[in-house]
Design a protein around this motif. Structure first.
Motif, PDB file in Angstrom:
ATOM      1  N   SER A  67       0.840  -1.198   0.000  1.00  0.00           N
ATOM      2  CA  SER A  67       0.000   0.000   0.000  1.00  0.00           C
ATOM      3  C   SER A  67       0.877   1.251   0.000  1.00  0.00           C
ATOM      4  O   SER A  67       1.713   1.430   0.886  1.00  0.00           O
ATOM      5  N   THR A  68       0.704   2.096  -0.990  1.00  0.00           N
ATOM      6  CA  THR A  68       1.443   3.355  -1.165  1.00  0.00           C
ATOM      7  C   THR A  68       2.926   3.235  -0.802  1.00  0.00           C
ATOM      8  O   THR A  68       3.449   4.001   0.003  1.00  0.00           O
ATOM      9  N   PRO A  69       3.653   2.272  -1.383  1.00  0.00           N
ATOM     10  CA  PRO A  69       5.083   2.160  -1.064  1.00  0.00           C
ATOM     11  C   PRO A  69       5.829   3.387  -1.564  1.00  0.00           C
ATOM     12  O   PRO A  69       5.487   3.967  -2.598  1.00  0.00           O
ATOM     13  N   TRP A  70       6.858   3.788  -0.836  1.00  0.00           N
ATOM     14  CA  TRP A  70       7.629   4.993  -1.208  1.00  0.00           C
ATOM     15  C   TRP A  70       9.128   4.730  -1.117  1.00  0.00           C
ATOM     16  O   TRP A  70       9.808   4.704  -2.107  1.00  0.00           O
ATOM     17  N   SER A  84       5.414   2.787   3.807  1.00  0.00           N
ATOM     18  CA  SER A  84       4.097   3.097   3.252  1.00  0.00           C
ATOM     19  C   SER A  84       3.793   4.558   3.527  1.00  0.00           C
ATOM     20  O   SER A  84       3.686   4.963   4.691  1.00  0.00           O
ATOM     21  N   ARG A  85       3.658   5.352   2.479  1.00  0.00           N
ATOM     22  CA  ARG A  85       3.427   6.787   2.639  1.00  0.00           C
ATOM     23  C   ARG A  85       2.186   7.089   3.474  1.00  0.00           C
ATOM     24  O   ARG A  85       2.224   7.901   4.392  1.00  0.00           O
ATOM     25  N   ASP A  86       1.059   6.440   3.134  1.00  0.00           N
ATOM     26  CA  ASP A  86      -0.209   6.790   3.769  1.00  0.00           C
ATOM     27  C   ASP A  86      -0.470   6.053   5.070  1.00  0.00           C
ATOM     28  O   ASP A  86      -1.142   6.584   5.962  1.00  0.00           O
ATOM     29  N   ARG A 346       7.919   4.412  -8.781  1.00  0.00           N
ATOM     30  CA  ARG A 346       8.274   5.341  -7.711  1.00  0.00           C
ATOM     31  C   ARG A 346       9.755   5.309  -7.320  1.00  0.00           C
ATOM     32  O   ARG A 346      10.394   6.331  -7.144  1.00  0.00           O
ATOM     33  N   THR A 347      10.288   4.106  -7.115  1.00  0.00           N
ATOM     34  CA  THR A 347      11.612   3.988  -6.502  1.00  0.00           C
ATOM     35  C   THR A 347      12.425   2.935  -7.227  1.00  0.00           C
ATOM     36  O   THR A 347      11.901   1.887  -7.613  1.00  0.00           O
ATOM     37  N   VAL A 348      13.705   3.229  -7.429  1.00  0.00           N
ATOM     38  CA  VAL A 348      14.631   2.251  -8.004  1.00  0.00           C
ATOM     39  C   VAL A 348      15.889   2.281  -7.159  1.00  0.00           C
ATOM     40  O   VAL A 348      16.401   3.343  -6.807  1.00  0.00           O
TER      41      VAL A 348
END
Length: 382
Positions: A67-70, A84-86, A346-348
């Motif tokens: 869920s909303t990984p950042w 999880s951002r949220d 989103r992320t690498v």
């Protein structure tokens, strides 16, 4: 949620959004553009660039249902931490089985709009101190904390009380920055946004629209360009990607507004132009980007270095960009991969050798989630 609706209204009113770059950039968005950075080291011509064209192969899906990984932080010896951002939680993923174990919730996270629990990083002394650093939006600011991770405790109770390392970074519904990473010099770097207040970027006394460099304790790092200040570079709009090449040179990805997203080679004390310049500029006061893209094609977040290239994850662009390097210049045109195949990226993060970890971002309120989203992928690159 009312907060999300309010955030959306503010983004529309502002006419731009960090995660989606800005409005349509018209015909200029069709193709990326490269530019010499103009200040590479004298001997950089001797460096051998990678091939002009590369490749990407998705090896496997490591984990699903996030869920909303950042943020993503590989653990020495195995395991991946993902924020999880949220939800404001950090979860450990077994990269072999995909099994997920929640460490716990980070106290004080106040998610709204693009804010929440964002980047995470491990202490350079993680093997001995087991400290996890996190950048998050609180009720009053964006800040960085560190927490002890004790995997011997029950799931959900493995994070110690947060110790605030750094606070006072401006917050907003948009442009909260959020990427943190320890550099080769063992100093802590943070990419910040101007929180929608464009005037902050050119103000070297403000923490907004900057790359910050500090000690692991949150003090201005030795050798910073401005006395007693954590500010390392300025004139940024919203920095969400930080990566070092094999010569310890720093690169950062940055959201544009309506015209150009950027990949920049970062030099201490340099001015990257926002809001006076977006993309290439004829004004020598501002450092030009290594490469630039129309905002529909990138809206970049995470960045990583592997196989002689910077790899940059695109949100609105829904693709992974390869930027081959020769010193601090692009040695060939950027090349796009995975366009539209996995949605927003989103992320690498470098996974060693020719491998990368890639995190999707389709559950962030701007994507179109499919079954299994969001996910972590293992990819092989050249």
């Amino acid at each position: 949620m009312s907060a999300v609706l309010a955030a959306a209204a503010l983004v529309l009113t502002a006419g731009c959004s960090s995660d989606d770059g800005g409005g349509s950039s018209g015909s200029d968005s069709a193709a990326p553009s490269t530019t010499a950075s103009g200040s590479g080291p004298t001997g950089q011509a001797a460096e051998d660039p990678p091939p002009a064209k590369g490749s990407v192969k998705v090896v496997r899906t490591v984990a699903e249902g996030l869920s909303t990984p950042w943020g993503l932080a590989p653990i020495p010896g195995g395991g991946l931490l993902v924020s999880s951002r949220d939800e404001g939680t950090i979860t450990r993923v077994d990269e072999k089985t995909g099994r997920k174990t929640e460490l716990g919730e980070v106290p004080g996270v106040s998610p709204a709009g693009e804010g929440g629990l964002l980047g995470i990083a491990l202490s350079p002394d993680y093997a001995s101190d087991h400290m996890v650093y996190a950048y998050f939006t609180s009720a009053s600011d964006n800040r960085i904390v560190r927490m002890l991770y004790d995997e011997r405790k029950p799931s959900g109770q493995q994070l110690g009380a947060p110790d605030t390392v750094f606070k006072g970074i401006p917050k907003g519904v948009i442009h909260n920055g959020g990427r943190i990473a320890f550099g080769p010099d063992r100093m802590l770097y943070a990419g910040t946004g101007e929180s929608g207040d464009t005037g902050l970027s050119q103000d070297t006394k403000s923490l907004g629209g900057k790359i910050l460099r500090m000690t692991p304790e949150g003090e201005p790092a030795p050798g910073n360009p401005f006395p007693d200040s954590p500010v390392y570079s300025y004139g940024h709009r919203n920095v969400q990607g930080l990566a070092w090449d094999d010569k310890q040179r720093l690169f950062a990805s940055e959201f544009g507004q309506n015209t150009w997203d950027e990949l920049n080679a970062i030099k201490p004390g340099d001015n990257y132009g926002w809001p006076e310049a977006e993309g290439d500029s004829d004004d020598s006061a501002y450092r030009n980007p290594v490469a630039q893209w129309g905002t529909d094609d990138a809206s970049p977040s995470g960045a990583a270095y592997a196989e002689g290239s910077i790899w940059m994850a695109g949100l609105k662009g829904q693709r992974l960009w390869r930027i081959p390097l020769k010193g601090t210049e692009a040695s060939a045109d950027p090349q796009a991969f995975l366009e539209g195949e996995y949605g927003r990226l989103r992320t690498v993060v470098a996974a060693g050798g020719d491998k990368l970890w890639l995190v999707t971002s389709n559950t962030d309120g701007r994507g179109d989630p499919k079954e299994g989203d969001d996910r972590i992928l293992e990819i092989q690159v050249s």
